[in-house]
Scaffold this motif. Structure first.
Motif, PDB file in Angstrom:
ATOM      1  N   LEU A  11       0.867  -1.132  -0.072  1.00 36.81           N
ATOM      2  CA  LEU A  11       0.042  -0.012   0.034  1.00 36.81           C
ATOM      3  C   LEU A  11       0.982   1.241   0.051  1.00 36.81           C
ATOM      4  O   LEU A  11       1.595   1.525   0.766  1.00 36.81           O
ATOM      5  CB  LEU A  11      -1.088   0.085   1.152  1.00 36.81           C
ATOM      6  N   VAL A  12       0.917   1.915  -1.053  1.00 34.59           N
ATOM      7  CA  VAL A  12       1.509   3.302  -1.271  1.00 34.59           C
ATOM      8  C   VAL A  12       0.441   4.307  -1.788  1.00 34.59           C
ATOM      9  O   VAL A  12      -0.252   3.968  -2.364  1.00 34.59           O
ATOM     10  CB  VAL A  12       2.657   3.118  -2.305  1.00 34.59           C
ATOM     11  N   LYS A  13       0.715   5.475  -0.948  1.00 30.36           N
ATOM     12  CA  LYS A  13      -0.346   6.548  -1.181  1.00 30.36           C
ATOM     13  C   LYS A  13       0.332   7.307  -2.281  1.00 30.36           C
ATOM     14  O   LYS A  13       1.414   7.901  -2.353  1.00 30.36           O
ATOM     15  CB  LYS A  13      -0.767   7.309  -0.019  1.00 30.36           C
ATOM     16  N   GLY A  14      -0.530   7.822  -3.444  1.00 31.30           N
ATOM     17  CA  GLY A  14       0.046   8.803  -4.201  1.00 31.30           C
ATOM     18  C   GLY A  14      -0.071  10.086  -3.699  1.00 31.30           C
ATOM     19  O   GLY A  14      -0.429  10.528  -2.646  1.00 31.30           O
ATOM     20  N   GLU A  15       0.357  10.990  -4.893  1.00 30.51           N
ATOM     21  CA  GLU A  15       0.077  12.573  -4.534  1.00 30.51           C
ATOM     22  C   GLU A  15      -1.242  12.957  -4.457  1.00 30.51           C
ATOM     23  O   GLU A  15      -2.418  12.195  -4.841  1.00 30.51           O
ATOM     24  CB  GLU A  15       0.423  13.371  -5.856  1.00 30.51           C
ATOM     25  N   LYS A  16      -1.672  14.006  -3.575  1.00 30.93           N
ATOM     26  CA  LYS A  16      -2.810  14.412  -3.366  1.00 30.93           C
ATOM     27  C   LYS A  16      -3.589  14.916  -4.534  1.00 30.93           C
ATOM     28  O   LYS A  16      -2.781  15.844  -5.280  1.00 30.93           O
ATOM     29  CB  LYS A  16      -2.944  15.389  -2.059  1.00 30.93           C
ATOM     30  N   VAL A  17      -4.859  14.724  -5.165  1.00 28.66           N
ATOM     31  CA  VAL A  17      -5.456  15.262  -6.123  1.00 28.66           C
ATOM     32  C   VAL A  17      -6.812  16.012  -5.466  1.00 28.66           C
ATOM     33  O   VAL A  17      -7.584  15.525  -4.681  1.00 28.66           O
ATOM     34  CB  VAL A  17      -5.940  14.142  -6.899  1.00 28.66           C
ATOM     35  N   ILE A  18      -6.993  17.247  -6.173  1.00 26.97           N
ATOM     36  CA  ILE A  18      -7.713  18.229  -5.677  1.00 26.97           C
ATOM     37  C   ILE A  18      -8.840  18.186  -6.579  1.00 26.97           C
ATOM     38  O   ILE A  18      -8.691  18.261  -7.832  1.00 26.97           O
ATOM     39  CB  ILE A  18      -7.282  19.598  -5.550  1.00 26.97           C
ATOM     40  N   VAL A  19     -10.326  18.153  -6.159  1.00 27.58           N
ATOM     41  CA  VAL A  19     -11.342  18.054  -7.075  1.00 27.58           C
ATOM     42  C   VAL A  19     -12.144  19.347  -6.638  1.00 27.58           C
ATOM     43  O   VAL A  19     -12.642  19.535  -5.685  1.00 27.58           O
ATOM     44  CB  VAL A  19     -12.115  16.719  -6.935  1.00 27.58           C
ATOM     45  N   PHE A  20     -12.193  20.382  -7.460  1.00 32.04           N
ATOM     46  CA  PHE A  20     -12.842  21.583  -7.174  1.00 32.04           C
ATOM     47  C   PHE A  20     -14.008  21.828  -8.209  1.00 32.04           C
ATOM     48  O   PHE A  20     -13.923  21.821  -9.476  1.00 32.04           O
ATOM     49  CB  PHE A  20     -11.854  22.602  -7.339  1.00 32.04           C
ATOM     50  N   LYS A  21     -15.233  21.949  -7.883  1.00 31.62           N
ATOM     51  CA  LYS A  21     -16.528  22.125  -8.576  1.00 31.62           C
ATOM     52  C   LYS A  21     -17.193  23.489  -8.366  1.00 31.62           C
ATOM     53  O   LYS A  21     -17.198  23.999  -7.058  1.00 31.62           O
ATOM     54  CB  LYS A  21     -17.646  21.082  -8.389  1.00 31.62           C
ATOM     55  N   LYS A  22     -17.429  24.176  -9.536  1.00 33.63           N
ATOM     56  CA  LYS A  22     -18.073  25.573  -9.209  1.00 33.63           C
ATOM     57  C   LYS A  22     -19.011  25.786 -10.390  1.00 33.63           C
ATOM     58  O   LYS A  22     -18.974  25.422 -11.503  1.00 33.63           O
ATOM     59  CB  LYS A  22     -16.967  26.544  -9.430  1.00 33.63           C
ATOM     60  N   LYS A  23     -20.211  26.359 -10.009  1.00 35.99           N
ATOM     61  CA  LYS A  23     -20.967  27.029 -10.779  1.00 35.99           C
ATOM     62  C   LYS A  23     -21.116  28.740 -10.818  1.00 35.99           C
ATOM     63  O   LYS A  23     -21.306  29.059  -9.658  1.00 35.99           O
ATOM     64  CB  LYS A  23     -22.378  26.408 -10.869  1.00 35.99           C
TER      65      LYS A  23
END
Length: 107
Positions: free
Chosen positions: A69-81
């Motif tokens: 188990l290796v964790k990768g880079e953090k991915v940011i999910v940003f939603k906007k209207k």
């Protein structure tokens, strides 16, 4: 000698002695365990190229699990209207398994 192998829906170019990060193989794999992948799509042995339709018959890639188990880079999910006051920020870190390619067997 290298091979193109499909592991959990993704294609990877693997060579003997090198390691690769694949999608998390599950809780049942342990460190030091040997894992075999049979879905070899292409095999290149010093210029002798074999392309499978869809896989090369009898070819296998044997790997050893280095880190389950290796964790990768953090991915940011940003939603906007726009103009609606709707903004959501979420993130996750993908889980991977680090495997070392031990042997590539050709048919």
């Amino acid at each position: 000698m290298y091979a193109i192998v499909e592991i959990k829906g993704q294609q990877f170019k693997v060579e003997e002695g090198k390691f690769v990060y694949v999608h998390h193989l599950g809780e049942e794999v342990k460190e030091g365990q040997e894992v075999t992948f049979d879905k070899v799509l292409l095999l290149d042995a010093d210029g002798d190229v074999k392309v499978g339709a869809p896989a090369v018959e009898g070819a296998k890639v044997k790997c050893e699990v280095l880190e389950p188990l290796v964790k990768g880079e953090k991915v940011i999910v940003f939603k906007k209207k726009r103009r609606k006051g709707y903004r959501r920020k979420n993130g996750h870190r993908q889980q991977f398994t680090k495997v070392l390619v031990k042997n590539i067997e050709k048919a």
